[in-house]
Design a protein around this motif. Structure first.
Motif, PDB file in Angstrom:
ATOM      1  N   THR A  72     -53.312  35.629 -90.259  1.00  0.00           N
ATOM      2  CA  THR A  72     -52.247  35.998 -89.341  1.00  0.00           C
ATOM      3  C   THR A  72     -51.113  35.019 -89.581  1.00  0.00           C
ATOM      4  OG1 THR A  72     -53.855  36.741 -87.695  1.00  0.00           O
ATOM      5  CG2 THR A  72     -51.614  36.324 -86.910  1.00  0.00           C
ATOM      6  N   PHE A  73     -49.904  35.544 -89.638  1.00  0.00           N
ATOM      7  CA  PHE A  73     -48.763  34.663 -89.835  1.00  0.00           C
ATOM      8  C   PHE A  73     -47.559  35.197 -89.089  1.00  0.00           C
ATOM      9  CE2 PHE A  73     -49.547  37.333 -93.509  1.00  0.00           C
ATOM     10  CZ  PHE A  73     -48.343  37.957 -93.753  1.00  0.00           C
ATOM     11  N   HIS A  74     -46.602  34.310 -88.886  1.00  0.00           N
ATOM     12  CA  HIS A  74     -45.376  34.714 -88.199  1.00  0.00           C
ATOM     13  C   HIS A  74     -44.648  35.757 -89.037  1.00  0.00           C
ATOM     14  CE1 HIS A  74     -45.617  31.748 -85.026  1.00  0.00           C
ATOM     15  NE2 HIS A  74     -45.976  30.860 -85.933  1.00  0.00           N
ATOM     16  N   ASN A 106     -44.669  27.044 -99.774  1.00  0.00           N
ATOM     17  CA  ASN A 106     -45.313  26.386 -98.647  1.00  0.00           C
ATOM     18  C   ASN A 106     -45.416  27.430 -97.545  1.00  0.00           C
ATOM     19  OD1 ASN A 106     -46.125  24.861 -96.488  1.00  0.00           O
ATOM     20  ND2 ASN A 106     -44.551  23.308 -96.697  1.00  0.00           N
ATOM     21  N   PHE A 107     -46.596  27.925 -97.310  1.00  0.00           N
ATOM     22  CA  PHE A 107     -46.768  29.039 -96.394  1.00  0.00           C
ATOM     23  C   PHE A 107     -46.927  28.526 -94.959  1.00  0.00           C
ATOM     24  CE2 PHE A 107     -46.573  33.374 -96.415  1.00  0.00           C
ATOM     25  CZ  PHE A 107     -47.509  33.934 -95.562  1.00  0.00           C
ATOM     26  N   MET A 108     -45.870  27.849 -94.483  1.00  0.00           N
ATOM     27  CA  MET A 108     -45.876  27.262 -93.146  1.00  0.00           C
ATOM     28  C   MET A 108     -45.863  28.318 -92.048  1.00  0.00           C
ATOM     29  SD  MET A 108     -42.044  25.759 -93.107  1.00  0.00           S
ATOM     30  CE  MET A 108     -41.380  25.991 -94.734  1.00  0.00           C
ATOM     31  N   GLN A 109     -45.631  29.584 -92.411  1.00  0.00           N
ATOM     32  CA  GLN A 109     -45.655  30.682 -91.436  1.00  0.00           C
ATOM     33  C   GLN A 109     -47.066  31.022 -90.978  1.00  0.00           C
ATOM     34  OE1 GLN A 109     -44.181  30.809 -94.430  1.00  0.00           O
ATOM     35  NE2 GLN A 109     -42.104  31.540 -94.225  1.00  0.00           N
ATOM     36  N   ALA A 110     -48.068  30.516 -91.678  1.00  0.00           N
ATOM     37  CA  ALA A 110     -49.449  30.877 -91.366  1.00  0.00           C
ATOM     38  C   ALA A 110     -49.848  30.386 -89.976  1.00  0.00           C
ATOM     39  CB  ALA A 110     -50.393  30.302 -92.410  1.00  0.00           C
ATOM     40  N   ILE A 111     -50.513  31.252 -89.245  1.00  0.00           N
ATOM     41  CA  ILE A 111     -51.063  30.889 -87.937  1.00  0.00           C
ATOM     42  C   ILE A 111     -52.556  30.636 -88.085  1.00  0.00           C
ATOM     43  CG2 ILE A 111     -51.521  31.702 -85.588  1.00  0.00           C
ATOM     44  CD1 ILE A 111     -48.913  33.379 -85.861  1.00  0.00           C
ATOM     45  N   LEU A 115     -43.047  37.620 -82.982  1.00  0.00           N
ATOM     46  CA  LEU A 115     -43.711  38.596 -83.842  1.00  0.00           C
ATOM     47  C   LEU A 115     -44.640  37.888 -84.812  1.00  0.00           C
ATOM     48  CD1 LEU A 115     -40.780  41.044 -84.679  1.00  0.00           C
ATOM     49  CD2 LEU A 115     -42.627  41.360 -83.026  1.00  0.00           C
ATOM     50  N   ASP A 116     -45.821  38.450 -84.970  1.00  0.00           N
ATOM     51  CA  ASP A 116     -46.750  37.989 -85.994  1.00  0.00           C
ATOM     52  C   ASP A 116     -47.310  39.208 -86.699  1.00  0.00           C
ATOM     53  OD1 ASP A 116     -48.667  39.037 -84.259  1.00  0.00           O
ATOM     54  OD2 ASP A 116     -49.595  37.129 -83.817  1.00  0.00           O
ATOM     55  N   GLU A 153     -52.716  22.638 -94.437  1.00  0.00           N
ATOM     56  CA  GLU A 153     -51.612  23.061 -95.292  1.00  0.00           C
ATOM     57  C   GLU A 153     -52.041  24.343 -95.987  1.00  0.00           C
ATOM     58  OE1 GLU A 153     -49.619  18.987 -96.960  1.00  0.00           O
ATOM     59  OE2 GLU A 153     -51.479  19.663 -97.923  1.00  0.00           O
ATOM     60  N   CYS A 154     -51.077  25.210 -96.241  1.00  0.00           N
ATOM     61  CA  CYS A 154     -51.361  26.459 -96.933  1.00  0.00           C
ATOM     62  C   CYS A 154     -50.226  26.723 -97.921  1.00  0.00           C
ATOM     63  CB  CYS A 154     -51.481  27.596 -95.929  1.00  0.00           C
ATOM     64  SG  CYS A 154     -51.896  29.192 -96.680  1.00  0.00           S
TER      65      CYS A 154
END
Length: 156
Positions: free
Chosen positions: A68-70, A28-33, A132-133, A17-18
């Protein structure tokens, strides 16, 4: 006979989780890769009488990271624009928790405090890409560890 770690006690790379907290707003930084934060010790070479080599003395530390994130949020671009428009630099916290229910190590949480982004992507496209990321480098000034992994059987 030596004790060995069980394969099940590795921690899954994607079970994390981030959260990012900016000016009291928690996202909630669910975009994080992926994200990696490093603690770098600063050292000074110390001459020691009677030795041909020098010793190494720790004199401080600094924290840096990369993620890296979306490419589907404008949160950090808004911070960059705000800095451009006003000169006000915004610091924020990032909380990362790793927990794999299969592993006996449990959960670890690290909170990176007073993070500051080095820069970022303003606009992007890729006509030949699948999605895209974007990458982001940052520094942090402190950290806390409210939860740590448990010791595995046989480590002590």
């Amino acid at each position: 006979m030596a004790q060995l770690m069980h394969a099940k006690d590795t921690v899954s790379a994607s079970l994390a989780e981030c959260f990012v907290t900016i000016e009291g707003n928690r996202y909630n930084f669910m975009q994080a890769i992926d994200l990696e934060a490093k603690f770098n010790k600063n050292k000074t070479k110390v001459p020691i009488l009677g030795k041909t080599g020098k010793g190494n003395m720790s004199t401080g530390w600094d924290g840096s990271g990369s993620a890296t994130f979306h490419y589907n949020t404008s949160i950090f671009r808004k911070l960059l624009k705000r800095y451009k428009d006003t000169g006000e630099d915004i610091y924020f916290d990032i909380q990362i928790s790793n927990e794999d229910p299969t592993s006996a190590v449990g959960r670890q949480t690290v909170i990176l405090q007073d993070c500051n982004i080095d820069g970022g992507v303003l606009a992007k496209f890729d006509a030949d890409g699948d999605y895209l990321d974007e990458d982001m480098d940052f520094t942090f000034e402190d950290f806390e560890m409210p939860e740590t992994f448990a010791m595995l059987d046989g480590m002590e």
